[in-house]
Write a protein that holds these residues in place. Structure first.
Motif, short mmCIF file in Angstrom:
data_model
loop_
_atom_site.label_atom_id
_atom_site.label_comp_id
_atom_site.label_asym_id
_atom_site.label_seq_id
_atom_site.Cartn_x
_atom_site.Cartn_y
_atom_site.Cartn_z
N GLN A 102 0.82 -1.14 -0.14
CA GLN A 102 0.11 -0.06 0.01
C GLN A 102 0.93 1.30 -0.03
O GLN A 102 0.21 2.34 -0.42
N ASN A 103 2.02 1.20 0.48
CA ASN A 103 2.84 2.40 0.51
C ASN A 103 3.49 2.75 -0.79
O ASN A 103 4.65 3.02 -0.96
N VAL A 153 3.05 4.71 -4.31
CA VAL A 153 2.15 5.88 -5.13
C VAL A 153 2.55 5.29 -6.63
O VAL A 153 3.75 5.61 -7.16
N TYR A 193 6.64 6.46 1.78
CA TYR A 193 6.18 6.02 0.62
C TYR A 193 7.24 5.80 -0.63
O TYR A 193 8.10 6.56 -0.80
N GLY A 228 -4.79 1.25 -10.95
CA GLY A 228 -4.99 2.21 -9.96
C GLY A 228 -4.28 3.33 -9.78
O GLY A 228 -3.91 4.14 -8.72
N LYS A 267 -3.41 7.18 -9.78
CA LYS A 267 -4.07 8.45 -9.77
C LYS A 267 -3.54 9.53 -10.28
O LYS A 267 -4.19 10.64 -10.50
N TYR A 268 -1.97 9.36 -10.52
CA TYR A 268 -1.22 10.59 -11.16
C TYR A 268 -1.06 10.13 -12.46
O TYR A 268 -0.14 9.26 -12.85
N LYS A 288 -10.82 12.24 -9.41
CA LYS A 288 -10.13 11.10 -8.79
C LYS A 288 -9.02 10.88 -9.53
O LYS A 288 -7.96 10.00 -8.93
N THR A 302 -1.38 14.07 1.74
CA THR A 302 -2.19 13.07 1.37
C THR A 302 -1.59 12.72 0.03
O THR A 302 -0.98 13.25 -0.72
N VAL A 303 -1.62 11.35 -0.20
CA VAL A 303 -1.27 10.79 -1.72
C VAL A 303 -2.26 10.27 -2.34
O VAL A 303 -2.32 9.90 -3.52
N ASP A 304 -3.55 10.17 -1.48
CA ASP A 304 -4.62 9.55 -2.12
C ASP A 304 -5.76 10.41 -2.64
O ASP A 304 -6.56 9.95 -3.40
N ASP A 305 -5.30 11.75 -2.43
CA ASP A 305 -6.67 12.64 -2.97
C ASP A 305 -5.92 13.62 -3.83
O ASP A 305 -5.52 14.76 -3.89
#
Lengths: 286, 304, 389
Positions: free
Chosen positions: C24-25, C27, C70, C98, C100-101, C124, C336-339
């Motif tokens: 999970q860590n 990005v 991360y 998955g 996001k960037y 998203k 945050t890394v998820d938003d």
């Protein structure tokens, strides 16, 4: 205006002669073995990059680098012939697919090694010759001379020698030729070697004039096909004439009409000529 | 095949199938002309691209609904095919020459489209934001939106194409095509009007291919002159040869393999392209009749 | 028996927890560029920059946000310049990987094809690329996910506008434009033909087909018109040949470029009179003066084991090296890394000092400092450093 047209006719002839040397390769291969080597442009590209490597990295003087470069292209042609094209004899379309695959392989391999950065050789013979109002780069004249000589020698060699007559016998009737003692496999290999070597030479000459990129062969194989058909498949001098005429039409068309349609001028003339002389300008009507 | 979207909810996978079906229409119709009638046409991308433009321009400027707009596009494709075909077949151009002349016409059409900026927006292309609509019993007009809807639509279009081609091939036309492919001169002496049947095959193949153009443009959402490029010709040819020329299922198999392949090989860009080329070469050398062709031959040998 | 079971079970659970936490860590950064095919040079340069930055950050132990460490994972896909490929690839990046960037695309036709799908994920994802057409959409409703990582040609901070103003000051009256006929050339036409006319310079435009190598005819046509400057397209692979052929016959000797490198000018320096080009950075000079640039060049050489392409390096600024670091900074600032929406807000509010000074205008289009290089006959070079306000 007159000098503009005159200059462009000359330039068109020179550019066209480069189409012509590829056309010669195509006409030899197709006329004698029935295969269209659509990958011929890749052997031209190999010749160009080999010349660059030898002349720039290897520090060989340009004229000395040209011959080994052409030989390297011929060697690659030999390998492809033995490994792949041997199995697609007489099957034009399967051979075409093999060519498409080879194009992908060669271009990507060169891209991987050389990267996408454009590269250009040092200027071998800079400067232009001035004939009145017309200015022609000296190197282009040299390239033209070399191509004309090579094609003329090829014509002389094939018209006069036993090998030449054997080639045409094979082209007329493969079985009969074999029965008459012509070593067909060796003949086909020789033709493949020579046509890819010619393409390699074309590439070496190209390298002295233009910047290099892995996809350089694509345009030339298409123009080479046009020129070969225009001149007449099977006619050796026809391939030179076809190339020159194509080059001149594109150049002159671009003077009076938009440059954006340059390719269309040659294509339109090609279609028109084919409809009235299906065998091409100098081809055999049989 | 029909139940697939119920099982796989992945947009990514469905998209691959949608493109497979769309390219499949092109491949099957190309095979009608090439595999069954023996004419190596390089004109396919021309009608594909032309109909995409015509369909969208009619929707945009004449406010026609999508399906209605595809009809003039198909008509334009047929008209062009008849003109080009007549010229080529009347002068009895053989394989290589026919290929180069059809290529020449396709290129000229592409150059016109590239440069006719006021109509086609040239190289900037056209952005398509509309959606085709289908009349669904009970709900009325429904817009085709989202991968699942497009999946079924393109599958249906492919199915319809295959059915039409099959009917044509089963008829006397199909037999004429076959005779022409095997030996044109013999067919002529047998009394078959070679010119007419070649033209029919060419016209039908191009007309059906034109529907793929409209659908593809609306699905991708972007139409540009690249639709008419020589690369498209090469891709379609590769699909048919790999899958099996002279069959109706072969081109679909070829289309699936070549559409999915780049996304399955997870290598560095150049390595992937090399692998792609190598696969083309080895497949055609090992299976000269394509996947389906070789399977059929193998099955026939087993039965004997 | 039961006790060992419990111990083993909890050990397993602990290992699994750690393993999944590790997974999970990460990005994920997706990159969607043309690495092969025509116009591959832009995508290629972008991938060179990003890969180097990602490697450096990971080797340094990653970065920490909100108490967690991360690492970055770069998934770079080759679109081959084809819109169809890109649409499938973007779906894979967002749905399967998955990510996001998204870095890229540089090519406008690719961008136009993937925009509708990307817009479905507005809020998203964050997508930033150099494509000129992004300019039309960035900052518009429904496109909050979008940013553009290149200076815009026109407008108050526009490098093109600035350079054309210089020409006006010089008293230039006629300029000939020679562009390749693809979407890049068309966009340049839209920007510059109008700009020249507006500023009182007469402009003529000729197009050539991509793949052209011999420009003799069109150059002769242009030379007969006697322009003050020639504006030879935007891609080095053509500029080398155009400049060489134009100067070889002595017909055209002054060149004005807004994309492309100094290379063609240097190669032909004795035959031309003047060669004016916008470069994001004149690396040869910067290497001597700026320690950050020195470090970058050395890192490039060590990582790629090849010579530093001074010519093409300038393009690295477009959504690559500096941008990876900038993204990480923004994630730290946003906490945050998820938003991606929060990360974007952080990006919009910050100025990043890397190889370039990067910041974004209120629409999300980048403004960065650049150089204008004026090369004179014989090789004398004059560099102007421009720092947009």
């Amino acid at each position: 205006m007159l000098s503009l047209v005159a200059g462009q006719v000359l330039n068109g002839a020179i550019v066209g002669s480069m189409y012509g040397i590829i056309a010669l390769g195509i006409t030899l291969t197709f006329g004698i073995t029935g295969i269209v080597n659509f990958a011929l442009g890749e052997f031209m590209m190999i010749g160009a990059y080999a010349t660059f490597a030898l002349a720039e990295r290897g520090r060989l003087p340009y004229p000395v680098a040209v011959v080994p470069a052409a030989l390297i292209a011929a060697a690659a042609g030999y390998v492809c012939n033995k490994a792949f094209f041997r199995f697609t004899r007489g099957n034009l379309v399967n051979g075409l697919l093999v060519s498409i695959g080879l194009i992908s392989v060669f271009e990507s391999a060169v891209l991987w090694y050389w990267s996408a950065t454009p590269i250009e050789m040092h200027f071998v013979l800079p400067g232009a010759l001035r004939l009145g109002d017309v200015s022609l780069p000296k190197m282009k004249l040299v390239v033209f001379a070399v191509i004309v000589v090579v094609i003329a020698l090829t014509y002389a060699a094939l018209a006069g020698t036993w090998l030449g007559r054997a080639s045409f016998a094979y082209a007329q009737n493969a079985e009969a030729a074999t029965l008459m003692g012509v070593h067909t496999e060796r003949l086909v290999t020789a033709v493949m070697l020579y046509s890819t070597g010619l393409a390699g030479l074309g590439g070496a000459l190209y390298a002295s004039l233009y910047s290099l990129e892995p996809s350089l062969g694509g345009v030339y194989v298409l123009k080479g096909m046009e020129a070969a058909i225009l001149g007449g498949i099977g006619s050796l001098m026809g391939s030179l004439w076809g190339g020159v005429i194509l080059g001149v039409i594109e150049a002159v068309g671009s003077i009076f009409l938009p440059t954006a349609f340059r390719d269309a001028y040659g294509l339109a003339v090609l279609v028109a000529i084919l409809l009235f002389r299906p065998a091409g300008l100098f081809g055999d009507e049989s | 095949m029909a139940a697939l979207p119920l099982a796989i909810r992945s947009d990514f996978v469905l998209t691959i199938f949608i493109y497979t079906f769309l390219s499949g229409i092109l491949a099957v119709t190309f095979d009608l002309i090439f595999g069954f009638t023996g004419q190596l046409s390089m004109f396919h991308p021309a009608v594909f691209g032309l109909s995409a433009y015509v369909t969208h321009l009619l929707v945009l400027h004449a406010r026609l609904p999508f399906w209605l707009a595809t009809l003039p596009a198909a008509a334009a494709a047929v008209a062009l095919a008849i003109v080009v075909g007549s010229i080529c077949f009347k002068f009895r151009l053989k394989t290589f020459y026919f290929a180069v002349v059809t290529l020449a016409f396709a290129e000229m059409l592409r150059l016109i489209i590239v440069n006719w900026n006021s109509v086609t927006n040239g190289t900037l292309g056209l952005v398509v934001s509309g959606k085709p609509t289908i009349w669904w019993p009970g709900t009325g007009l429904v817009a085709i939106r989202g991968p699942v809807a497009w999946y079924y639509l393109t599958l249906a279009a492919l199915g319809a194409t295959v059915l039409i081609c099959a009917r044509v091939l089963q008829s006397w036309m199909g037999r004429a095509f076959g005779a022409i492919r095997l030996n044109e001169d013999l067919a002529r002496t047998l009394g078959i009007n070679v010119f007419r049947y070649k033209l029919v095959s060419f016209a039908i193949g191009n007309a059906l291919a034109s529907f793929a153009g409209g659908l593809y443009g609306y699905y991708t959402g972007y139409i540009d002159p690249g639709y008419l490029s020589i690369n498209q010709s090469m891709e379609v040819l590769a699909m048919v040869l790999l899958g099996g020329q002279g069959t109706l299922t072969g081109p679909i198999v070829g289309s699936f393999v070549l559409t999915a392949l780049p996304h399955v090989i997870d290598l560095r860009a150049e390595a992937r392209a090399i692998l792609y080329g190598a696969i083309l070469i080895f497949t055609i050398l090992v299976m000269p009749r394509g996947v389906v062709g070789t399977l059929r031959a193998w099955r026939m040998r087993r039965a004997a | 028996m039961k006790r060992t079971d419990v111990i083993v079970a909890s050990l397993l659970a602990g290992v699994l927890a750690v393993a999944s936490a590790e997974a999970q860590n990460v990005v994920k950064i997706g990159q969607i560029e043309a690495q092969t095919g025509a116009n591959a040079i832009y995508g290629w340069m972008s991938s060179q920059g990003t890969a180097l930055a990602v490697d450096e950050i990971n080797k340094a132990g990653g970065f920490s946000v909100g108490g967690k460490t991360y690492t970055l994972q770069l998934i770079a896909l080759d679109t081959r310049g084809e819109p169809k490929e890109a649409s499938v690839q973007l779906k894979r990046l967002i749905e399967v990987d998955g990510a996001k960037y998204i870095f890229g695309p540089f090519l406008s036709n690719v961008f136009l094809a993937i925009r509708p799908y990307a817009a479905e994920f507005n809020g998203k994802i964050l997508m930033w690329g150099g494509a000129t057409r992004i300019h039309d959409y960035v900052g518009t409703p429904g496109h909050e996910f979008l940013m553009r990582t290149w200076n815009w040609d026109a407008g108050p901070n526009g490098f093109g506008e600035l350079m054309v103003d210089q020409l006006v000051k010089q008293g230039v009256k006629k300029i000939a434009l020679l562009y390749q006929n693809d979407q890049g050339g068309k966009v340049m036409e839209d920007i510059y033909v109008g700009m020249f006319k507006h500023k009182g310079i007469e402009a003529r435009l000729d197009y050539f087909e991509p793949g052209t190598k011999d420009f003799s005819t069109v150059l002769a046509k242009i030379a007969a018109w006697k322009p003050d400057y020639l504006f030879p397209g935007y891609a080095d692979s053509y500029i080398y040949d155009i400049v060489r052929q134009a100067t070889e016959t002595g017909q055209l000797k002054k060149f004005f470029l807004v994309r492309g490198s100094l290379g063609p000018g240097l190669k032909n320096k004795d035959a031309l009179d003047e060669y004016v080009v916008y470069v994001p950075k004149y690396f040869e000079e910067a290497e001597k003066k700026d320690p950050k640039v020195q470090k970058f060049i050395k890192a490039y050489r060590d990582f790629y084991k090849r010579d530093f392409p001074y010519d093409q390096a300038p393009l690295c600024s477009s959504s690559c090296y500096d941008h990876v670091y900038m993204l990480v900074e923004a994630m730290k600032k946003a906490g945050t890394v998820d938003d991606p929406a929060a990360v974007k807000r952080a990006l919009m509010a910050m100025t990043y000092e890397g190889l370039w000074r990067l910041r974004f205008d209120d629409k999300g289009e980048e403004i960065f400092n650049f150089d204008v290089v004026r090369l004179k006959k014989g090789g004398a070079i004059e560099v102007s450093h421009i720092n947009p306000k």
